[in-house]
Design a protein around this motif. Sequence first.
Motif, mmCIF file in Angstrom:
data_model
loop_
_atom_site.group_PDB
_atom_site.id
_atom_site.type_symbol
_atom_site.label_atom_id
_atom_site.label_comp_id
_atom_site.label_asym_id
_atom_site.label_seq_id
_atom_site.Cartn_x
_atom_site.Cartn_y
_atom_site.Cartn_z
ATOM 1 N N THR A 130 30.265 46.062 44.068
ATOM 2 C CA THR A 130 30.310 45.225 43.020
ATOM 3 C C THR A 130 31.198 43.976 43.287
ATOM 4 O O THR A 130 31.292 42.851 42.772
ATOM 5 C CB THR A 130 30.543 45.863 41.927
ATOM 6 O OG1 THR A 130 31.816 46.838 42.150
ATOM 7 C CG2 THR A 130 29.431 46.635 41.468
ATOM 8 N N SER A 168 38.971 42.529 38.691
ATOM 9 C CA SER A 168 37.478 43.217 38.556
ATOM 10 C C SER A 168 37.395 44.590 38.854
ATOM 11 O O SER A 168 37.105 45.556 38.207
ATOM 12 C CB SER A 168 36.656 42.435 39.432
ATOM 13 O OG SER A 168 35.275 43.024 39.451
ATOM 14 N N ASP A 172 39.042 46.864 36.081
ATOM 15 C CA ASP A 172 37.786 47.295 35.045
ATOM 16 C C ASP A 172 37.051 48.419 35.412
ATOM 17 O O ASP A 172 36.646 49.077 34.621
ATOM 18 C CB ASP A 172 36.876 46.146 34.867
ATOM 19 C CG ASP A 172 37.156 45.267 33.562
ATOM 20 O OD1 ASP A 172 37.904 45.961 32.599
ATOM 21 O OD2 ASP A 172 36.315 44.229 33.293
ATOM 22 N N LYS A 173 36.900 48.404 36.706
ATOM 23 C CA LYS A 173 35.832 49.461 37.205
ATOM 24 C C LYS A 173 36.374 50.803 37.378
ATOM 25 O O LYS A 173 35.814 51.963 37.143
ATOM 26 C CB LYS A 173 35.200 48.936 38.740
ATOM 27 C CG LYS A 173 34.226 47.997 38.733
ATOM 28 C CD LYS A 173 33.995 46.995 39.884
ATOM 29 C CE LYS A 173 33.191 45.923 39.369
ATOM 30 N NZ LYS A 173 33.538 44.973 38.672
ATOM 31 N N THR A 224 37.025 47.220 27.706
ATOM 32 C CA THR A 224 36.625 46.399 28.410
ATOM 33 C C THR A 224 36.514 45.011 27.767
ATOM 34 O O THR A 224 36.856 43.888 28.650
ATOM 35 C CB THR A 224 35.124 46.664 29.369
ATOM 36 O OG1 THR A 224 35.479 47.980 29.977
ATOM 37 C CG2 THR A 224 34.628 45.444 30.082
ATOM 38 N N THR A 234 33.283 41.569 34.471
ATOM 39 C CA THR A 234 33.162 42.247 33.261
ATOM 40 C C THR A 234 31.651 42.652 33.246
ATOM 41 O O THR A 234 31.372 43.894 33.118
ATOM 42 C CB THR A 234 33.258 41.508 31.812
ATOM 43 O OG1 THR A 234 34.970 41.082 31.848
ATOM 44 C CG2 THR A 234 33.159 42.460 30.633
ATOM 45 N N SER A 241 30.929 45.331 35.847
ATOM 46 C CA SER A 241 31.447 46.558 35.517
ATOM 47 C C SER A 241 30.526 47.438 34.533
ATOM 48 O O SER A 241 30.331 48.568 34.834
ATOM 49 C CB SER A 241 32.690 46.642 34.782
ATOM 50 O OG SER A 241 33.575 45.787 35.581
ATOM 51 N N ALA A 256 28.019 48.359 38.410
ATOM 52 C CA ALA A 256 28.833 49.534 39.247
ATOM 53 C C ALA A 256 28.035 50.736 38.891
ATOM 54 O O ALA A 256 27.993 51.483 39.924
ATOM 55 C CB ALA A 256 30.089 49.391 38.829
#
Length: 320
Positions: free
Chosen positions: A176, A210, A213-214, A248, A285, A288, A292
């Motif tokens: 991702t 990024s 977020d994941k 998120t 975003t 995520s 992912a």
Amino acid sequence: MEIFNHDSNIPFLGMRKYSIAIALALMIASIALIATKGLNYGLDFTGGVSMVVDYDQSVQIADVRDALAKGGLDHAVVQTLGGTREVSIRMQPKDDPGAVQTDGKVNLDRIAADVTRMLQASRPDAKLKSRDYVGSEVGAELRSDGTVAAVFVILGIMAYLWIRFERRFAIAAVATEIHDVLVTLGILALVQREFDMTVLASVLAVIGYSINDKVVVFDRIRELFRLARKAEPEEILNRSINNTLSRTIITSLFTAITMGALYFFGGPAVHGFAVTMLIGILVGTLSSIFVASPILLWLGVSKKDLMPVTKENPELARRP
């Protein structure tokens, strides 16, 4: 099951065929744009003429830019140098007609005289302090170093997630991250936004933003796998996205507001950074939420990947 009785229940994993297909299409389109149109490299990467100008009294950067624009130099990069009376001016020789001689050499004397004349038309106290020409070799080296930096960041993230979670999480995160970087660069290539050192720094910041977020989603996945006695991986992954969805969105929204303020009030020098971050926040975003976890499901993640083998759960030693 009790842990599933709160928050929204949007079936994100049910849309995985479409989300993965769109993600792949965007990656392919981005690669095609970068290969055909290319990135619009700025002076940091292409080289050019660099000058330092002194003023007897304080000067505003906007006034310097206006003076150069009136003289026909619309794309010059103007920055302050540790005070209000000294500025740095960088430009491409081709921006000044007659600056490049027939043999291909740059006429620094001509460029310096033209720039000084433009500045002194509105501020007679402008004086040229120094001038120099930076060849494209330096810019090529910076591009190479920037690529190496991005690769090392992604590999470092992969190693961290492999240790903290499990290899499937590391693979999903790196896949991702590559998607996010490629799509961000593809959009920059599409609109031909100037790509300079501030934009490169922004791309690296997008990678960090990024992955944060994941990791939040991955933490929730691990937690729910450990809490749930019986649940399908798709159910766990979908609930994890829903549990972290408000966090998120709120984080992305406030970060975007910050970048918007930086764009409108930070001046032209940080426009590239702010715009790239805004693109990266949106892409990161969405990946995520929609990319992912479907990759994790496709890789076959399960409770057995996250639970240690003990006397109480010996069945976890065997994978189906």
